[in-house]
Scaffold this motif. Structure first.
Motif, PDB file in Angstrom:
ATOM      1  N   ILE A 176      42.028  45.769  35.911  1.00 63.47           N
ATOM      2  CA  ILE A 176      41.886  44.784  36.992  1.00 63.47           C
ATOM      3  C   ILE A 176      42.302  43.402  36.508  1.00 63.47           C
ATOM      4  O   ILE A 176      43.014  42.651  37.199  1.00 63.47           O
ATOM      5  N   LEU A 213      45.700  46.941  42.545  1.00 62.01           N
ATOM      6  CA  LEU A 213      44.477  46.173  42.321  1.00 62.01           C
ATOM      7  C   LEU A 213      43.370  46.616  43.268  1.00 62.01           C
ATOM      8  O   LEU A 213      42.216  46.772  42.853  1.00 62.01           O
ATOM      9  N   LEU A 217      39.759  48.157  42.263  1.00 63.71           N
ATOM     10  CA  LEU A 217      38.510  47.543  42.710  1.00 63.71           C
ATOM     11  C   LEU A 217      37.587  48.567  43.365  1.00 63.71           C
ATOM     12  O   LEU A 217      36.368  48.535  43.169  1.00 63.71           O
TER      13      LEU A 217
END
Length: 307
Positions: A176, A213, A217
């Motif tokens: 991340i 991303l 997450l």
């Protein structure tokens, strides 16, 4: 000596003047040429800078692995406690399933947990026959909650498992961080893009990295939920509950023959039952009727003879 000295001085002054003029003209020409060369050099520098920017754009994804390795080493050192996903199953037997179900709820409340799913079944009289509850308790209280749930009623079985996902948690956090840094670099390249083609290419790369991303997450949120809260499934069954399983339905010649034989057996059994019920009355009738018949038989014969 006196006549030649003024001549020498005049010649020296003229030579100095010529030298000064030539120096001034040379310096002026040199500045023009340097200014003429400065413009093409600035264009070359801009081309080099643009080429370097494109190389940075093309290598933004290639440097990800190295960044992951470096950040992973840092996070591995920073990690102090292992991340565990703990799950457990407890099977209980109780005379009062409803009361035991209430006790299980109290255990969940005591450990700041909650019941996320429950299922209750009753018998024909409306009494609770069995129940199933799914509890979420803090992972730090998992062992204590399991021990207390095993004492709520008669324990039949208890199992627990723990999976170490520390590596996944650290790897996800590192990726991340790397993706966010890569997105920041791509956004800088987007601001410096000079043509429509460059803008489209940069935006495509930016979209791909943003999707990665978002996926990371979501994975991080799932791991955080599973490692912070443990899952315990509790089964409660009534002690006197009869475990009846439906018989499988068969089809075919053999099943029909078996059904016919069962029917014939049922009919014969019914006839035998009726015969057994009537037989005492028949015996009693014969026992009383035989003497009466012997006494009345001569009278019947005399009447027939007279007739």
């Amino acid at each position: 000596m006196d006549a030649t000295s003024p001549r020498l001085l005049l010649a020296g002054g003229c030579l100095a003047l010529l030298t000064t003029l030539s120096a001034c003209s040379g310096s002026g020409g040199g500045s023009d040429s340097s200014s003429d060369e400065a413009a093409p050099m600035s264009g070359a520098d801009s081309a080099v800078e643009d080429h370097a920017g494109r190389n940075a754009f093309s290598s933004a994804g290639g440097s990800t692995d190295e960044s992951v390795a470096e950040a992973g080493a840092v996070d591995a050192v920073e990690a102090q406690q292992p991340a565990l996903i703990s799950t457990g199953t407890v099977s209980l037997r109780s005379d009062d399933v409803a009361d035991t179900r209430f006790d299980v709820q109290k255990v969940a409340d005591r450990y700041r947990g909650q019941v996320t799913d429950s299922e209750t079944r009753t018998d024909q009289e409306g009494e609770v026959r069995d129940a199933r509850l799914v509890l979420r308790v803090p992972s730090t209280e998992f062992t204590e909650a399991m021990d207390e749930l095993e004492k709520v009623a008669d324990l039949e079985a208890s199992t627990s498992t723990s999976e170490d996902v520390t590596t996944q948690v650290v790897d996800t956090r590192v990726r991340i961080r790397v993706q966010r840094a890569s997105i920041a670099r791509i956004e800088e390249l987007l601001q410096r893009a000079g043509s429509i083609r460059d803008v489209v290419a940069v935006e495509q790369q930016l979209t791909q990295r943003q999707e990665r991303l978002n996926s990371l997450l979501r994975q991080q949120a799932y791991l955080a939920d599973q490692t912070s809260m443990s899952t315990i499934t509790v089964h409660v069954e009534r002690a006197d509950a009869a475990r009846t399983e439906p018989e499988p339905v068969e089809a075919g010649f053999l099943s029909g023959l078996r059904a016919g034989w069962d029917g014939l057996t049922t009919v014969l059994l019914g006839l035998a039952t009726v015969t057994g019920a009537v037989l005492p009355f028949v015996a009693l009738g014969l026992l009383l009727g035989a003497p009466a018949w012997l006494l009345l038989r001569p009278v019947v014969r005399r009447r027939r003879a007279a007739a």
